[in-house]
Motif scaffolding. Structure first.
Motif, PDB file in Angstrom:
ATOM      1  N   ASP A   1      -6.520  -5.308  12.943  1.00  0.00           N
ATOM      2  CA  ASP A   1      -5.647  -4.158  13.174  1.00  0.00           C
ATOM      3  C   ASP A   1      -6.280  -3.290  14.269  1.00  0.00           C
ATOM      4  OD1 ASP A   1      -4.387  -1.676  13.093  1.00  0.00           O
ATOM      5  OD2 ASP A   1      -4.465  -1.471  10.907  1.00  0.00           O
TER       6      ASP A   1
ATOM      7  N   LYS B   1      -1.852  12.232   7.622  1.00  0.00           N
ATOM      8  CA  LYS B   1      -0.961  11.965   8.760  1.00  0.00           C
ATOM      9  C   LYS B   1       0.467  12.205   8.262  1.00  0.00           C
ATOM     10  CE  LYS B   1      -2.599   7.767   9.444  1.00  0.00           C
ATOM     11  NZ  LYS B   1      -3.031   6.478  10.023  1.00  0.00           N
TER      12      LYS B   1
ATOM     13  N   ASN C   1     -10.070   4.114   5.430  1.00  0.00           N
ATOM     14  CA  ASN C   1      -8.883   4.735   4.797  1.00  0.00           C
ATOM     15  C   ASN C   1      -9.164   5.003   3.318  1.00  0.00           C
ATOM     16  OD1 ASN C   1      -8.551   2.246   3.558  1.00  0.00           O
ATOM     17  ND2 ASN C   1      -6.414   1.978   4.193  1.00  0.00           N
TER      18      ASN C   1
ATOM     19  N   GLU D   1       0.852  -1.188   0.000  1.00  0.00           N
ATOM     20  CA  GLU D   1       0.000   0.000   0.000  1.00  0.00           C
ATOM     21  C   GLU D   1       0.884   1.234   0.000  1.00  0.00           C
ATOM     22  OE1 GLU D   1      -2.653  -0.329   3.381  1.00  0.00           O
ATOM     23  OE2 GLU D   1      -2.890  -2.443   2.932  1.00  0.00           O
TER      24      GLU D   1
ATOM     25  N   ASP E   1       2.986   2.773  14.583  1.00  0.00           N
ATOM     26  CA  ASP E   1       1.685   3.095  13.987  1.00  0.00           C
ATOM     27  C   ASP E   1       0.543   2.231  14.538  1.00  0.00           C
ATOM     28  OD1 ASP E   1       0.383   4.912  11.877  1.00  0.00           O
ATOM     29  OD2 ASP E   1      -0.453   2.945  11.433  1.00  0.00           O
ATOM     30  N   ARG E   2       0.760   0.901  14.630  1.00  0.00           N
ATOM     31  CA  ARG E   2      -0.282   0.008  15.139  1.00  0.00           C
ATOM     32  C   ARG E   2       0.182  -0.620  16.450  1.00  0.00           C
ATOM     33  NH1 ARG E   2      -1.038  -3.517   9.630  1.00  0.00           N
ATOM     34  NH2 ARG E   2      -1.995  -1.906   8.320  1.00  0.00           N
TER      35      ARG E   2
ATOM     36  N   ASN F   1      -5.823  -0.354  15.083  1.00  0.00           N
ATOM     37  CA  ASN F   1      -6.180   0.990  14.599  1.00  0.00           C
ATOM     38  C   ASN F   1      -7.597   1.034  14.041  1.00  0.00           C
ATOM     39  OD1 ASN F   1      -3.734   2.033  15.276  1.00  0.00           O
ATOM     40  ND2 ASN F   1      -2.928   2.186  13.200  1.00  0.00           N
TER      41      ASN F   1
ATOM     42  N   ARG G   1       1.067   4.177   1.474  1.00  0.00           N
ATOM     43  CA  ARG G   1       1.617   4.881   2.638  1.00  0.00           C
ATOM     44  C   ARG G   1       2.852   4.197   3.205  1.00  0.00           C
ATOM     45  NH1 ARG G   1      -0.168   5.029   8.811  1.00  0.00           N
ATOM     46  NH2 ARG G   1       2.092   5.162   8.960  1.00  0.00           N
ATOM     47  N   TRP G   2       2.868   2.866   3.196  1.00  0.00           N
ATOM     48  CA  TRP G   2       3.955   2.135   3.857  1.00  0.00           C
ATOM     49  C   TRP G   2       5.283   2.277   3.130  1.00  0.00           C
ATOM     50  CZ3 TRP G   2       2.596   1.647   8.570  1.00  0.00           C
ATOM     51  CH2 TRP G   2       1.260   1.399   8.905  1.00  0.00           C
TER      52      TRP G   2
ATOM     53  N   GLN H   1      -8.834   8.274   4.579  1.00  0.00           N
ATOM     54  CA  GLN H   1      -7.696   8.586   5.433  1.00  0.00           C
ATOM     55  C   GLN H   1      -6.392   8.188   4.755  1.00  0.00           C
ATOM     56  OE1 GLN H   1      -5.534   6.889   9.426  1.00  0.00           O
ATOM     57  NE2 GLN H   1      -7.171   5.729   8.535  1.00  0.00           N
ATOM     58  N   ASP H   2      -5.356   8.943   4.949  1.00  0.00           N
ATOM     59  CA  ASP H   2      -3.975   8.658   4.512  1.00  0.00           C
ATOM     60  C   ASP H   2      -3.433   9.684   3.524  1.00  0.00           C
ATOM     61  OD1 ASP H   2      -3.346   6.404   5.990  1.00  0.00           O
ATOM     62  OD2 ASP H   2      -4.037   5.000   4.446  1.00  0.00           O
TER      63      ASP H   2
ATOM     64  N   TRP I   1      -7.909  -4.884   4.848  1.00  0.00           N
ATOM     65  CA  TRP I   1      -7.918  -3.527   4.280  1.00  0.00           C
ATOM     66  C   TRP I   1      -7.992  -3.551   2.743  1.00  0.00           C
ATOM     67  CZ3 TRP I   1      -8.285   0.819   7.233  1.00  0.00           C
ATOM     68  CH2 TRP I   1      -7.833   0.795   8.561  1.00  0.00           C
TER      69      TRP I   1
ATOM     70  N   PHE J   1     -10.227   3.903  14.888  1.00  0.00           N
ATOM     71  CA  PHE J   1     -10.839   4.790  13.886  1.00  0.00           C
ATOM     72  C   PHE J   1     -12.370   4.742  14.037  1.00  0.00           C
ATOM     73  CE2 PHE J   1      -7.066   3.387  11.016  1.00  0.00           C
ATOM     74  CZ  PHE J   1      -6.242   4.337  11.580  1.00  0.00           C
TER      75      PHE J   1
HETATM   76  C1  BGC Z   1      -2.918   2.681   9.257  1.00  0.00           C
HETATM   77  C2  BGC Z   1      -3.521   3.376   8.080  1.00  0.00           C
HETATM   78  C3  BGC Z   1      -3.510   2.442   6.882  1.00  0.00           C
HETATM   79  C4  BGC Z   1      -4.103   1.081   7.229  1.00  0.00           C
HETATM   80  C5  BGC Z   1      -3.959   0.081   6.115  1.00  0.00           C
HETATM   81  C6  BGC Z   1      -3.646   1.388   9.518  1.00  0.00           C
HETATM   82  O1  BGC Z   1      -3.156   0.742  10.617  1.00  0.00           O
HETATM   83  O2  BGC Z   1      -2.930   3.518  10.388  1.00  0.00           O
HETATM   84  O3  BGC Z   1      -2.815   4.552   7.807  1.00  0.00           O
HETATM   85  O4  BGC Z   1      -4.248   2.975   5.827  1.00  0.00           O
HETATM   86  O5  BGC Z   1      -3.482   0.566   8.372  1.00  0.00           O
HETATM   87  O6  BGC Z   1      -2.650  -0.182   5.836  1.00  0.00           O
END
Ligand code: BGC
Length: 360
Positions: free
Chosen positions: A182, A289, A243, A61, A137-138, A184, A63-64, A268-269, A216, A188
């Protein structure tokens, strides 16, 4: 007799001299050992680089990839090095990759868990090897995690719901959650429902569909949104997606029904595709973020912990087992009005990339 005495004292004198000489020799050896001359060889050994292991859930993905590159940069700027492994959603692989890094003698492990619960075993194994672990992050649940560095994830959900309820204070809402594995995703959702609850209690908002998105995956979000539309005869007024990737699936389903741009969608992201959709008007908002702030903070804390320094973090988050010392950064709500002063000003995406669809 006199001659004998002279000979004797001469021999004694020579013996004393030899003893002194040998004592001096020893002293030299000892001195050499205690104060070694500075050579490049022992310079390396006294300032040996700290090695951080970065165990990531996925690099599939957008963001990573940013997290990976910026974290590496930040660690290297601090004179340390990092080994990175990504399991791409495979729990068993994430455990074995972490084990490999632990056995290779990393000084600290930093972990983005795919599965909040099953990665507790990684924390346990690292600790047995005397290696501290930071959840990145998580959160890792039910484990003696040493530190947690993330954003305020409940706030992410609150920002989404605040933006959407402003536009649609009454109507049928769909909540498309993240992966239930997850932690998170739960935060959320909690944040979004903190804001939605009073509207629901008043009878103004009805949640007509509420589902997690396995792993996801946008394809799963698409299927969920198709099901939501079908079950409600397309009578849906707003969507909160956990997200941008899941928002992408939602928007595709809306497109199939000719509803795209008519139903507000939050994500989100600040993924590039999502920011472009905001410019086009097919997605309402995203939560940005600033990843560089996260990687800089995480790298600084990782190197400090690896050196055995104390890091005094005053926040804490309960993970079911302990109060984990935590650093939680602030997310930023972004819509069409503030893209320039946030995402573009930070260099998160270039102006050209963001506005290309409009030729600006
Ligand atoms: C992150 C998000 C990300 C999602 C899927 C979450 O734990 O905080 O930023 O979109 O994982 O990778």
């Amino acid at each position: 007799m006199r001659q004998l005495l002279i000979k004797g004292s001469l021999i004694l004198f020579v013996l004393v001299l030899m003893l002194i000489a040998s004592a001096c020799e020893k002293e030299v050896v000892i001195t050499e050992r205690t104060i070694p001359p500075i050579t490049t060889e022992n310079k390396v050994s006294t300032t040996e680089k700290i090695k951080i292991g970065f165990s990531m859930d996925t690099l599939l993905e957008e963001r990573w990839l940013k997290d990976r590159d910026l974290f590496k940069e930040a660690v290297e700027a601090l004179g340390a090095e990092v080994e990175i492994m990504a399991a791409n959603g495979d729990d068993a692989l994430q455990v074995s990759q972490a084990e490999t890094m632990i056995s290779q003698g990393i000084d600290l492990l930093i972990l983005v868990p795919h599965n909040a619960e099953s990665t507790a075993t990684i924390v346990h194994k690292a600790h047995l090897a005397g290696i501290k672990v930071i959840a990145y992050d998580r959160l890792v649940k039910n484990a003696d995690i040493d530190l947690y560095v993330s954003f305020d994830n409940e706030q992410v959900g609150e920002m989404q719901a605040r933006a959407i309820t402003k536009l649609v204070p009454k109507g049928n809402y769909v909540y498309i959650g993240g992966a239930s594995t997850d932690n998170n995703a739960h935060l959320f959702k909690k944040g979004a429902f903190n804001v939605l609850q009073p509207f629901i209690e008043k009878g103004d908002i009805t949640i007509v569909y509420d589902q997690w998105t396995k792993d996801w995956q946008p394809a799963n979000a698409l299927a969920n949104m198709q099901a939501a539309l079908k079950a409600n005869g397309n009578q849906i007024d707003a969507v909160i997606a956990a997200n941008d990737a899941t928002a992408g699936g939602v928007i595709q389903a809306l497109m199939e029904q000719g509803l795209v741009g008519k139903v507000p969608v939050a994500g989100q992201d600040a993924e590039l595709a999502a920011v472009q959709r905001i410019v086009e008007g097919t997605q309402t908002m995203t939560v940005y973020k600033p990843i560089k702030a996260l990687t800089d903070k995480a790298a600084q804390l990782a190197v400090a912990l690896a050196k055995g320094e104390k890091v005094g973090e005053n926040q804490s988050v309960n993970n079911g087992k302990i109060e984990v010392p935590s650093v939680l950064l602030s997310p930023i709500a972004v819509d069409a009005l503030n893209i320039d002063e946030t995402i573009i000003a930070d260099g998160f995406h270039s102006r050209q990339d963001v506005y290309q669809t409009l030729g600006q």
